[in-house]
Design an enzyme around this catalytic site. Structure first.
Site, PDB file in Angstrom:
ATOM      1  N   ASP A  66     -11.628  -3.212   1.148  1.00 50.22           N
ATOM      2  CA  ASP A  66     -10.756  -3.236   2.442  1.00 50.22           C
ATOM      3  C   ASP A  66     -10.675  -2.122   3.170  1.00 50.22           C
ATOM      4  O   ASP A  66     -10.675  -2.241   4.307  1.00 50.22           O
ATOM      5  CB  ASP A  66      -9.545  -3.962   1.999  1.00 50.22           C
ATOM      6  CG  ASP A  66      -8.591  -3.143   0.776  1.00 50.22           C
ATOM      7  OD1 ASP A  66      -9.052  -2.219   0.137  1.00 50.22           O
ATOM      8  OD2 ASP A  66      -7.478  -3.362   0.729  1.00 50.22           O
ATOM      9  N   THR A  84      24.368   5.565   1.352  1.00 53.64           N
ATOM     10  CA  THR A  84      23.168   5.788   0.504  1.00 53.64           C
ATOM     11  C   THR A  84      21.932   5.264   0.936  1.00 53.64           C
ATOM     12  O   THR A  84      20.804   5.578   1.187  1.00 53.64           O
ATOM     13  CB  THR A  84      23.400   5.497  -0.712  1.00 53.64           C
ATOM     14  OG1 THR A  84      24.582   6.417  -1.337  1.00 53.64           O
ATOM     15  CG2 THR A  84      22.144   5.812  -1.758  1.00 53.64           C
TER      16      THR A  84
END
Length: 246
Positions: free
Chosen positions: A101, A179
């Site tokens: 690919d 976070t």
């Protein structure tokens, strides 16, 4: 009409193509491949062009399905890297050590007007790959975890992070005050910095940078210079593999 298929490790991307345009495209998850293929307009499909980096048994099964769904005259063709078009090659790269690919994306990015010009391909998918081509030959490349894979790894390996959602993304990539946003913006800054350094430190003269893949749109907005976006690069490569440039 031609059915083009790009079979990766996590999904199958397909396109229905006329000689000068893509008519329709879609994606199939592994559990829906057979039913999805069955629903395609097989009476109008004259040939199947396939590039695969998936398990050989899955690839063989898909080829069998295509044979059974299509008319007897329909050819099911798979990319063979030993038969690349004249003027385009892998150089010192070993064919068994590079995904087909990636090679199709490089072939799709090759300019008909300047086939020997230097260029690089950035494919921002599950893995983010960078490949360089000069004088029609592969000059090497890089592979790093892409956006989704980086999120997944951090979520699995760091208990307090948990699931990181793309909705936390801000185009400013400012420092996160929670976070999860810190993680999301950190991952994206890391990928941007990597791509910028890959462009700046190219091992050969580069005239063009061609960007493709599912995460190409956001990445293009953060890369300096002239970036060419080509969402169907692998399909363009398939067309050129089976109908080489003159």
């Amino acid at each position: 009409m031609i059915l083009q298929m790009d079979l990766g490790n996590t999904r199958l991307k397909w396109a229905l193509a006329l000689p000068d345009q893509l008519v329709e495209r879609g994606e199939l998850a592994p559990e829906a491949i057979e039913s999805g293929l069955r629903s395609l307009p097989w009476p109008a499909i004259e040939a199947v062009q396939l590039v695969s980096v998936a398990d050989p048994m899955l690839t063989a099964a898909i080829k069998v399905s295509c044979d059974s769904f299509s008319s007897p005259s329909t050819e099911v063709l798979e990319v063979d890297l030993a038969r690349l078009p004249e003027g385009f090659g892998l150089g010192e790269t070993v064919a068994s050590q590079i995904g087909a690919d990636r090679v199709m994306a490089m072939l799709g990015a090759r300019s008909p007007n300047a086939p020997n010009g230097g260029y690089m391909v950035i494919d921002a998918g599950s893995a983010l790959t960078v490949d360089y081509v000069a004088s029609g030959q592969h000059q090497g490349g890089y592979i790093v975890p892409g956006l989704g894979l980086s999120r997944e790894v951090l979520g699995q390996k760091t208990a307090r992070i948990g699931q990181v959602a793309p909705t936390l993304y801000s185009a400013l990539l400012e420092p996160g005050r929670v976070t999860q946003r810190a993680v999301e913006h950190g991952i994206r800054r890391q990928l941007v910095a990597f791509c910028q350094s890959a462009v700046q430190d190219a091992p050969c003269p580069i005239e063009r940078v061609v960007l493709t893949g599912g995460d190409a749109e956001w990445l293009a907005g953060h890369l300096a210079g002239l970036i060419e976006g080509e969402p169907d690069l692998v399909f363009q490569g398939l067309a050129r593999f089976f109908t080489p440039l003159s």
